[in-house]
Design a protein around this motif. Structure first.
Motif, mmCIF file in Angstrom:
data_model
loop_
_atom_site.group_PDB
_atom_site.id
_atom_site.type_symbol
_atom_site.label_atom_id
_atom_site.label_comp_id
_atom_site.label_asym_id
_atom_site.label_seq_id
_atom_site.Cartn_x
_atom_site.Cartn_y
_atom_site.Cartn_z
ATOM 1 N N GLY A 127 -45.396 -127.079 52.845
ATOM 2 C CA GLY A 127 -44.852 -126.093 51.931
ATOM 3 C C GLY A 127 -44.986 -124.690 52.496
ATOM 4 O O GLY A 127 -44.909 -124.469 53.700
ATOM 5 N N LEU A 128 -45.215 -123.731 51.607
ATOM 6 C CA LEU A 128 -45.318 -122.332 52.009
ATOM 7 C C LEU A 128 -46.737 -121.795 51.990
ATOM 8 O O LEU A 128 -46.989 -120.707 52.516
ATOM 9 N N ASP A 129 -47.676 -122.550 51.400
ATOM 10 C CA ASP A 129 -48.986 -121.948 51.164
ATOM 11 C C ASP A 129 -50.155 -122.926 51.240
ATOM 12 O O ASP A 129 -51.262 -122.615 50.816
ATOM 13 N N SER A 130 -49.926 -124.130 51.778
ATOM 14 C CA SER A 130 -50.984 -125.134 51.836
ATOM 15 C C SER A 130 -51.349 -125.394 53.294
ATOM 16 O O SER A 130 -50.490 -125.758 54.106
ATOM 17 N N TYR A 131 -52.629 -125.228 53.637
ATOM 18 C CA TYR A 131 -53.095 -125.336 55.023
ATOM 19 C C TYR A 131 -54.024 -126.538 55.160
ATOM 20 O O TYR A 131 -54.809 -126.838 54.261
ATOM 21 N N HIS A 132 -53.932 -127.226 56.319
ATOM 22 C CA HIS A 132 -54.622 -128.497 56.487
ATOM 23 C C HIS A 132 -55.246 -128.634 57.873
ATOM 24 O O HIS A 132 -54.669 -128.190 58.866
ATOM 25 N N LYS A 133 -56.398 -129.308 57.918
ATOM 26 C CA LYS A 133 -56.955 -129.800 59.171
ATOM 27 C C LYS A 133 -56.425 -131.221 59.374
ATOM 28 O O LYS A 133 -55.966 -131.864 58.443
ATOM 29 N N THR A 134 -56.494 -131.711 60.625
ATOM 30 C CA THR A 134 -55.945 -133.028 60.910
ATOM 31 C C THR A 134 -57.007 -133.969 61.469
ATOM 32 O O THR A 134 -58.047 -133.533 61.971
ATOM 33 N N ILE A 135 -56.719 -135.280 61.364
ATOM 34 C CA ILE A 135 -57.560 -136.313 61.963
ATOM 35 C C ILE A 135 -56.656 -137.216 62.797
ATOM 36 O O ILE A 135 -55.686 -137.792 62.281
ATOM 37 N N GLN A 136 -56.928 -137.334 64.074
ATOM 38 C CA GLN A 136 -56.100 -138.161 64.944
ATOM 39 C C GLN A 136 -56.315 -139.644 64.638
ATOM 40 O O GLN A 136 -57.440 -140.129 64.575
ATOM 41 N N LEU A 137 -55.210 -140.370 64.434
ATOM 42 C CA LEU A 137 -55.275 -141.808 64.212
ATOM 43 C C LEU A 137 -55.306 -142.569 65.531
ATOM 44 O O LEU A 137 -56.069 -143.519 65.699
ATOM 45 N N ASP A 138 -54.470 -142.158 66.459
ATOM 46 C CA ASP A 138 -54.353 -142.852 67.728
ATOM 47 C C ASP A 138 -53.461 -142.032 68.641
ATOM 48 O O ASP A 138 -52.805 -141.076 68.213
ATOM 49 N N ARG A 139 -53.421 -142.426 69.907
ATOM 50 C CA ARG A 139 -52.440 -141.916 70.855
ATOM 51 C C ARG A 139 -51.901 -143.121 71.590
ATOM 52 O O ARG A 139 -52.663 -143.851 72.239
ATOM 53 N N LEU A 140 -50.585 -143.361 71.474
ATOM 54 C CA LEU A 140 -50.002 -144.613 71.941
ATOM 55 C C LEU A 140 -49.287 -144.458 73.273
ATOM 56 O O LEU A 140 -48.789 -143.386 73.620
ATOM 57 N N SER A 141 -49.203 -145.562 73.988
ATOM 58 C CA SER A 141 -48.506 -145.595 75.272
ATOM 59 C C SER A 141 -47.007 -145.400 75.071
ATOM 60 O O SER A 141 -46.478 -145.545 73.963
ATOM 61 N N TYR A 142 -46.315 -145.095 76.160
ATOM 62 C CA TYR A 142 -44.858 -144.929 76.125
ATOM 63 C C TYR A 142 -44.210 -146.246 75.727
ATOM 64 O O TYR A 142 -44.500 -147.290 76.302
ATOM 65 N N ALA A 143 -43.342 -146.189 74.715
ATOM 66 C CA ALA A 143 -42.739 -147.416 74.193
ATOM 67 C C ALA A 143 -41.657 -147.960 75.136
ATOM 68 O O ALA A 143 -40.749 -147.229 75.539
ATOM 69 N N LYS A 144 -41.786 -149.256 75.494
ATOM 70 C CA LYS A 144 -40.793 -149.936 76.320
ATOM 71 C C LYS A 144 -40.450 -151.270 75.678
ATOM 72 O O LYS A 144 -41.300 -151.885 75.018
ATOM 73 N N PRO A 145 -39.201 -151.747 75.855
ATOM 74 C CA PRO A 145 -38.793 -152.994 75.201
ATOM 75 C C PRO A 145 -39.623 -154.200 75.607
ATOM 76 O O PRO A 145 -39.794 -155.138 74.815
ATOM 77 N N ASP A 146 -40.124 -154.238 76.844
ATOM 78 C CA ASP A 146 -40.764 -155.442 77.361
ATOM 79 C C ASP A 146 -42.281 -155.339 77.475
ATOM 80 O O ASP A 146 -42.917 -156.182 78.113
ATOM 81 N N LYS A 147 -42.866 -154.297 76.873
ATOM 82 C CA LYS A 147 -44.314 -154.136 76.961
ATOM 83 C C LYS A 147 -44.903 -153.818 75.589
ATOM 84 O O LYS A 147 -44.321 -153.049 74.832
ATOM 85 N N PRO A 148 -46.062 -154.405 75.254
ATOM 86 C CA PRO A 148 -46.714 -154.084 73.995
ATOM 87 C C PRO A 148 -47.338 -152.681 74.065
ATOM 88 O O PRO A 148 -47.685 -152.191 75.140
ATOM 89 N N LEU A 149 -47.454 -152.053 72.919
ATOM 90 C CA LEU A 149 -48.086 -150.749 72.871
ATOM 91 C C LEU A 149 -49.576 -150.883 73.135
ATOM 92 O O LEU A 149 -50.209 -151.870 72.773
ATOM 93 N N THR A 150 -50.127 -149.878 73.793
ATOM 94 C CA THR A 150 -51.582 -149.823 73.993
ATOM 95 C C THR A 150 -52.075 -148.461 73.552
ATOM 96 O O THR A 150 -51.328 -147.477 73.542
ATOM 97 N N SER A 151 -53.333 -148.408 73.172
ATOM 98 C CA SER A 151 -53.927 -147.160 72.745
ATOM 99 C C SER A 151 -54.435 -146.389 73.959
ATOM 100 O O SER A 151 -55.219 -146.904 74.749
ATOM 101 N N LEU A 152 -53.989 -145.185 74.107
ATOM 102 C CA LEU A 152 -54.450 -144.343 75.210
ATOM 103 C C LEU A 152 -55.863 -143.833 74.980
ATOM 104 O O LEU A 152 -56.524 -143.405 75.916
ATOM 105 N N LEU A 153 -56.328 -143.900 73.739
ATOM 106 C CA LEU A 153 -57.688 -143.457 73.436
ATOM 107 C C LEU A 153 -58.724 -144.418 73.972
ATOM 108 O O LEU A 153 -59.885 -144.077 74.132
ATOM 109 N N GLN A 154 -58.320 -145.652 74.263
ATOM 110 C CA GLN A 154 -59.267 -146.656 74.753
ATOM 111 C C GLN A 154 -59.360 -146.648 76.269
ATOM 112 O O GLN A 154 -60.185 -147.334 76.842
ATOM 113 N N ASN A 155 -58.501 -145.860 76.940
ATOM 114 C CA ASN A 155 -58.500 -145.837 78.401
ATOM 115 C C ASN A 155 -59.380 -144.708 78.932
ATOM 116 O O ASN A 155 -59.655 -143.770 78.245
#
Length: 214
Positions: free
Chosen positions: A186-214
């Motif tokens: 909105g115009l007046d609401s400020y927030h801190k954030t919490i990271q859920l994950d950071r994912l690998s580059y999406a490709k049709p033939d590969k499953p996603l992996t978490s970059l936070l675990q590397n």
């Protein structure tokens, strides 16, 4: 249960309610302070929640300005001098940043009013916000008029970058939480954030992996 709002009901709403509703629908947004100076070196500072990525090569960013009048000192300074800064807001300065949205008379510096500090470095014409941890020096490139609502899109190129060394990873990723960057809704609401994950580059033939675990 969901609330159903038609365009007719939207148009019938009291103006300020409609403004808050529409500005909230876009979800969380980047919120930054834009620093400029006029040709005589008088500083100006304004908060924006319309800062967005345009492209990486060249590194372009955009800002949306609401219709004028009233005259926008920030917009005039950008075009006349060709330079401005984008400064991330952190939780220690969000109240001062919000205060810059007040309509002060021409010639009054929001830096001075809010107690934020001008910082000039490496011969860049426009002032940075010293209290900001992530700072971008921008060179004005293009002005586009949006006729449907009389707003203005400003596109600039990133020519200087300042980030804390411990916030930039080897692959170039910036850890905004470590930099204490906040977001807004909105115009007046400020927030801190919490990271859920950071994912690998999406490709049709590969499953996603978490970059936070590397």
């Amino acid at each position: 249960m969901q609330k159903y709002i038609t365009s007719k009901a939207l148009n019938a709403m009291e103006k300020q309610i409609r403004v808050h509703l529409i500005n909230s629908l876009g979800g969380f947004k980047s919120v930054s302070l834009v620093g400029t100076a006029d040709e005589n070196g008088n500083s100006n500072l304004a908060i924006f929640s319309s800062f967005f990525h345009v492209g990486a090569n060249p590194p372009l960013v955009g800002l949306i300005f609401r219709p004028s009048p009233p005259e926008r000192d920030t917009l005039r300074n950008m075009i006349e001098t060709g330079f401005y800064t984008i400064n991330h807001i952190n939780e220690t300065i969000y109240e001062q940043a919000h205060q810059t949205s007040a309509r002060y008379e021409k010639g009054i510096s929001e830096f001075e009013i809010t107690g934020l500090t001008t910082e000039y470095k490496n011969d860049f014409f426009a002032p940075f916000v010293a209290e900001s941890k992530v700072q971008l020096g921008i060179e004005f490139k293009e002005k586009l008029e949006i006729s449907i609502n009389n707003t203005t899109l400003i596109i600039g190129e990133i020519v200087q970058i300042y980030v804390p060394e411990n916030c930039m990873y080897d692959d170039g990723f910036i850890d905004l939480e470590k930099a204490n960057t906040i977001t807004c809704s909105g115009l007046d609401s400020y927030h801190k954030t919490i990271q859920l994950d950071r994912l690998s580059y999406a490709k049709p033939d590969k499953p996603l992996t978490s970059l936070l675990q590397n």
